[in-house]
Enzyme design. Sequence first.
Site, PDB file in Angstrom:
ATOM      1  N   TYR A   1     -29.225  13.935   1.071  1.00  0.00           N
ATOM      2  CA  TYR A   1     -28.776  14.569   2.311  1.00  0.00           C
ATOM      3  C   TYR A   1     -28.672  13.556   3.451  1.00  0.00           C
ATOM      4  CZ  TYR A   1     -28.574  17.932   6.158  1.00  0.00           C
ATOM      5  OH  TYR A   1     -28.205  18.639   7.272  1.00  0.00           O
TER       6      TYR A   1
ATOM      7  N   VAL B   1     -24.118  15.300  15.370  1.00  0.00           N
ATOM      8  CA  VAL B   1     -24.883  14.744  16.483  1.00  0.00           C
ATOM      9  C   VAL B   1     -24.617  13.261  16.719  1.00  0.00           C
ATOM     10  CG1 VAL B   1     -26.715  16.463  16.351  1.00  0.00           C
ATOM     11  CG2 VAL B   1     -26.919  14.333  15.033  1.00  0.00           C
TER      12      VAL B   1
ATOM     13  N   TYR C   1     -22.633  24.627  16.146  1.00  0.00           N
ATOM     14  CA  TYR C   1     -24.037  24.987  16.334  1.00  0.00           C
ATOM     15  C   TYR C   1     -24.134  26.338  17.043  1.00  0.00           C
ATOM     16  CZ  TYR C   1     -24.618  20.035  15.162  1.00  0.00           C
ATOM     17  OH  TYR C   1     -24.564  18.826  14.547  1.00  0.00           O
TER      18      TYR C   1
ATOM     19  N   LYS D   1     -21.358  18.633   6.287  1.00  0.00           N
ATOM     20  CA  LYS D   1     -21.662  19.959   5.721  1.00  0.00           C
ATOM     21  C   LYS D   1     -20.396  20.667   5.244  1.00  0.00           C
ATOM     22  CE  LYS D   1     -25.688  20.479   8.760  1.00  0.00           C
ATOM     23  NZ  LYS D   1     -26.245  21.109   9.975  1.00  0.00           N
TER      24      LYS D   1
ATOM     25  N   SER E   1     -23.529  16.206  10.732  1.00  0.00           N
ATOM     26  CA  SER E   1     -23.314  17.580  10.269  1.00  0.00           C
ATOM     27  C   SER E   1     -21.881  17.891   9.861  1.00  0.00           C
ATOM     28  CB  SER E   1     -23.767  18.578  11.337  1.00  0.00           C
ATOM     29  OG  SER E   1     -25.172  18.665  11.386  1.00  0.00           O
TER      30      SER E   1
END
Length: 309
Positions: free
Chosen positions: A193, A263, A245, A68, A65
């Site tokens: 992705y 993660v 998160y 992102k 992540s």
Amino acid sequence: MICNDKEAIDYMVEEANTYTKDGRVADYIPALKVADPDTLSVAIYENEKTCITAGNTEETFTLQSISKVLTLALALMDRGEDEVFSRVGMEPTGDPFNSMIKLETHSPSRPLNPMINAGALAVTSMIYGSSVDEKLGRLLAFIHELTGNSSIRYDEKVAKSEYETADLNRSLSYFMKQHGVIEDEVEHLLELYTKQCAIEVNCRDLAKIGYIIANEGKHVESQRPIIPLHIARILKTFMVTCGMYNASGEFAIRVGIPAKSGVSGGIMASVPYGVGIGIYGPALDDKGNSIAGMRLLESLSQRYDLSIF
């Protein structure tokens, strides 16, 4: 100066490492299950050179992540704020990063922010390019420029593992396609992705990217702008409000540093007009954040007064 405090950094890493026993590695992505949960390493940039490290900072891990933040930067440079934020919102969510709840209950049905999976998928779909390979190549070239490390690639095994277990992300993508948020073919988007999430870096790479975002988007050595200033500010804001998160609020109070986790156990932190920090600790808490990495950042923030609040 953090650079002159090696003994203290080593002690903080050793202390934080005791928390790994309370975490567990991500097991819902099969290729991530092999990580050593006792690992903890950190690299810190305070100037044009890595000023301090602890642990095995050459060990590579996948962005997950953390990617992102980078795809958001690229999409904003490609499309501009108006288009990006017409499809993705700017608000935090207290829901898990892979939740579909807000897509179904909010009108219009767009993701609340770019740091949850739905928002990240929408952002990735906005990167310019005529094929998966071209878009991925542009993202990798961007990362090479940020890090100065042209050897960075994606881990094919991890990408394949994520693609084959991406049913929830497929559901999010099809829902958004139905509501006009994304236009790409879903399988092409998922291929891109999962490959972006599987890009491999080390702590030094993360710390250098974090430093650039912290310092107005300027290249570490040349001070040449790589990320426009207003986009660097947007990135830091999302890192504060949504980067950890659904633990982002507590993290802002306890640590107060713009940061983004993944993660795989990575954390990238950017202290505005200050340092960049890269951490790897694959043992996760129940929110999906590196449990020892969170503790280490809290210790760093308290000792060196790094909180922006």
